[in-house]
Write an enzyme that holds these catalytic residues in place. Structure first.
Site, PDB file in Angstrom:
ATOM      1  N   GLU A   1       2.521  -4.809   5.296  1.00  0.00           N
ATOM      2  CA  GLU A   1       1.289  -4.382   4.639  1.00  0.00           C
ATOM      3  C   GLU A   1       0.485  -5.558   4.096  1.00  0.00           C
ATOM      4  O   GLU A   1      -0.450  -5.374   3.317  1.00  0.00           O
ATOM      5  CB  GLU A   1       1.602  -3.402   3.513  1.00  0.00           C
ATOM      6  CG  GLU A   1       2.104  -2.074   4.025  1.00  0.00           C
ATOM      7  CD  GLU A   1       2.169  -1.014   2.949  1.00  0.00           C
ATOM      8  OE1 GLU A   1       1.749  -1.300   1.811  1.00  0.00           O
ATOM      9  OE2 GLU A   1       2.625   0.086   3.243  1.00  0.00           O
TER      10      GLU A   1
ATOM     11  N   GLU B   1       2.770  -2.459  -5.302  1.00  0.00           N
ATOM     12  CA  GLU B   1       3.773  -1.971  -4.354  1.00  0.00           C
ATOM     13  C   GLU B   1       3.083  -1.904  -3.010  1.00  0.00           C
ATOM     14  O   GLU B   1       2.512  -0.891  -2.623  1.00  0.00           O
ATOM     15  CB  GLU B   1       4.313  -0.607  -4.797  1.00  0.00           C
ATOM     16  CG  GLU B   1       5.542  -0.161  -4.021  1.00  0.00           C
ATOM     17  CD  GLU B   1       5.192   0.504  -2.698  1.00  0.00           C
ATOM     18  OE1 GLU B   1       5.061  -0.237  -1.683  1.00  0.00           O
ATOM     19  OE2 GLU B   1       5.056   1.725  -2.691  1.00  0.00           O
TER      20      GLU B   1
END
Length: 732
Positions: free
Chosen positions: A196, A187
């Site tokens: 990210e 995740e």
């Protein structure tokens, strides 16, 4: 690639895995990152903490060895500023991953968890295999790896899961991990999806770490968007259309220099449900990109989407979100869509959380006019870490503005909140009134602007034709000087009346001012590097004023003359739920992380949750339960010093009190006639939130119920040496 930044300490990148960005002290300046108090980078077996003092602007690298525990003064503020706690309190997210992992990991195999955090997904995978397979957890961020190790041992899984404190693109099969993994669980998603480092992380994993045709959780993500009109969103990125109505005569964006001052072209996370009544939907939702995690992703793609308008209006922005399909069969989903979308789907509304929001992309200019049924062409591009948009439209002749001045490649990029502040008529009038009153009767004034206010610099010169202004620009530095050089002519004066010191100095001397003492010392206060931080961290103004004390004239005017720490008791159920202490998370004990992650509620005495910055208007359900009150005052006519104050809180509404919201009102003049507030009524500043150790039922003063309080006491202590403001209350 040895440097690494933790999740949400740097909101614009918020990395937790293997993104290929080298962030060193020099590259931090290159990326224009706005830093909170602490950040870190990890290299080999060392952790480098970059400690930033918001009152001085100074920073220092602190090296901590891998076999050492983080010192208490670093550990708790560092991890409390991340969003791990908010994620772990997101029950919809946790349940979705648990269901998908249970459906995917059905037999013993090798599972790789990238960006493992506290190890929740790793533990889910180990449980799904009955502890018979192999689980490798990769966590690059050393403080979190240390915390994960404690969580694993607490749950009896310390030997079942192999924790590796490295970046995933540093892992080597046969050295770090025994074999290529059959299943990837991860995740590493932010509000934009890609920020990210999802794409480079997956690329390296598919090239080096995974078997052919691996299983993945999640399985796929689809990004969606909707064209909107919103005067509020428009004001967050356009200045020339709003400052034309101002009465101060200052042009921050003069005609011909439209692009000199604007926001960075990127998606901005925002809780759009909070402004639903200020948004006009101009299109139906449309699909933008589909990302398949079960195969190696491409670094760059482009798409064009034809969109039909469903209403008349001006397209100011795109509101975007994503829908995550976690299993291959398409039965487990999670969506970050706003509620007006989720209410129309079968995905269901998720609980409020702050770690994933919607995103807003601003279109420059006045907005593209559309009418019902008209088609527009949206061009979208994604890179490894971001998604970019453009409306392909031919500009009409009336929208073309004359460019009389050359700005070259120079542009001053400010945050949306700063752009909106500079365009706010009420704020500008307050500053105009305060500076005009301050200059009344003064001639040949030497005025020092100690902060990063380009507006006050221009205003001071404009209101006094005999003044000389020195702008220190501690954060903007040469960018501020370059900006002034471009706009001074359009504002009717020359640079010989404005000075920006070439070298950064902690203070000025009489040598720097050519023997003259300073008659006026002013600020908003606003510091470029302090945006998004706690409001009282702009007390750096007080510290800067103190350093300049030796060169101030006897009758020097200080503006603002004081600050007031204000507060209000509030019901904040959504924010409380996202920050509350953890117990079991999907069957795994996480109580050991509560103190380190800055949780509120049920903490062992004398531990307390930290005071953290939030935009209260974006915190879900909120209700004021008391009158707004002043706790203490900061007197800027004197040198900076520690100060203490307390106030009795009278509750005016029944409700469940979850904490206190705090902010600073800047009193600009000695007559108290001009006050600039950073309180919850104003969207362009963040407030500080001090959540209680447990929610308390409160009522109108005089209530006889033993479970309710009519009043309580709140006190505050400000210590310049530690740059901290300590908040205490009788509920604690």
């Amino acid at each position: 690639m040895n440097s690494f930044i933790s999740k949400t300490l740097i909101p614009s990148i918020s990395l937790r895995s293997s993104t290929r960005l080298t962030l060193t002290p020099n590259s931090l300046r290159h990326h224009k990152l706005h830093l909170p108090r602490l950040m870190s980078s990890q290299s080999s077996q060392r952790l480098f903490q970059l400690k930033l003092d918001p009152l001085t602007g100074n920073s220092e690298w602190v090296v901590i060895q891998d076999n050492d525990e983080l010192p208490e003064c670093y550990k708790e503020p560092l991890l409390a500023a991340t969003s791990y706690l908010d994620m772990l309190n997101d029950s919809c997210r946790n349940k979705a991953f648990r269901l998908a992992i249970d459906k995917t990991v059905t037999k013993p195999c090798h599972v790789l968890d990238i960006g493992a955090g506290t190890g929740l997904l790793s533990m889910m995978a180990a449980r799904a295999m009955g502890l018979n397979g192999t689980v490798t957890a990769c966590e690059s961020y050393l403080p979190m790896a240390k915390l994960m190790r404690k969580v694993l041992h607490r749950n009896g899984l310390g030997k079942a899961i192999n924790l590796i404190n490295k970046r995933s693109d540093e892992l080597e099969v046969g050295i770090d991990i025994p074999s290529q993994a059959d299943v990837l669980v991860s995740e590493i998603l932010d509000s934009e999806l890609l920020g990210e480092g999802l794409i480079p992380t997956l690329q390296y994993a598919y090239d080096k770490l995974l078997v052919e045709n691996p299983l993945t959780v999640p399985y796929r993500a689809v990004t969606y968007g909707q064209l909107v009109e919103s005067s509020y969103l428009w004001k967050l990125h356009v200045l020339y259309g709003t400052e034309a109505k101002a009465s101060d005569g200052i042009c921050l964006v003069p005609t011909g220099l439209d692009s000199i001052l604007h926001v960075k072209s990127q998606q901005y996370p925002m809780h759009c449900d909070a402004i639903r009544n200020e948004i006009k939907l101009l299109s139906e939702p449309f699909k933008i990109f589909e990302f398949d995690f079960w195969k190696r992703p491409e670094s760059h793609r482009e798409t064009k989407v034809r969109i039909k308008a469903i209403d008349d209006g001006n397209i100011h922005a795109i509101v975007s979100w994503w829908v995550l399909q976690l299993d291959s069969e398409g039965t487990v989903f999670y969506s970050t869509a706003p509620r007006w979308i989720n209410s129309l789907t079968n995905i269901g509304n998720r609980n409020w959380c702050d770690h994933w929001k919607q995103c807003v992309w601003f279109f420059r200019g006045k907005g593209m006019p559309v009418s019902v049924g008209k088609e527009v062409l949206l061009e979208a591009t994604h890179t490894e870490t971001s998604v970019l948009y453009n409306l392909n439209v031919q500009v009409t002749q009336t929208d073309i503005r004359q460019h009389d001045y050359k700005i070259g490649d120079f542009q001053l990029l400010l945050s949306p909140e700063r752009i909106a502040t500079y365009g706010d008529g009420e704020w500008r009038l307050s500053m105009l009134t305060a500076v005009r009153n301050a200059l009344h009767g003064r001639v040949n004034t030497l005025c020092v602007v100690v902060d990063d206010s380009i507006f006050l610099t221009l205003l001071a010169v404009n209101l006094s034709k005999t003044s000389h202004v020195v702008s220190l620009f501690p954060g903007l530095r040469e960018k501020g000087a370059q900006y002034l050089e471009k706009v001074v002519k359009a504002n009717g004066f020359s640079m010989d009346r404005v000075e920006v010191p070439e070298k950064r100095k902690a203070s000025l001397t009489l040598h720097d001012t050519h023997g003259r003492t300073v008659d006026m010392l002013i600020g908003e206060p606003y510091y470029y590097a302090n945006e998004g931080m706690l409001p009282w961290q702009n007390l750096r103004f007080w510290r800067d004023r103190t350093l300049l004390d030796p060169i101030l004239s006897e009758d020097a005017l200080i503006m603002p003359c004081k600050g007031r720490l204000k507060a209000c008791a509030m019901s904040l159920p959504d924010l409380w739920s996202s920050c509350r202490c953890l117990g079991e998370v999907e069957g795994f004990d996480h109580s050991i992380v509560n103190t380190t992650l800055g949780a509120c509620g049920e903490l062992p005495a004398p531990k307390e949750g930290p005071c953290l910055p939030f935009s209260i208007w974006q915190c879900g359900e909120i209700k004021e339960l008391s009158e707004r009150f002043t706790i203490l005052e900061f007197d800027f006519s004197k040198s900076i010093t520690s100060c203490h104050g307390k106030a009795e809180v009278q509750f005016s509404e029944h409700g469940m009190c979850h904490g206190f919201v705090l902010w600073v009102d800047w009193v600009m003049d000695a007559e108290n006639s001009v006050v600039v507030s950073t309180g919850p009524d104003h969207r362009y500043w963040k407030q500080g939130v001090k959540l209680l150790s447990k929610p308390v039922a409160v009522g109108i003063n005089g209530s006889k119920s033993t479970s309710e309080f009519g009043s309580t006491v709140v006190e505050a202590l400000f210590e310049p040496a530690s740059s901290e403001l300590i908040i205490k209350n009788a509920f604690s």
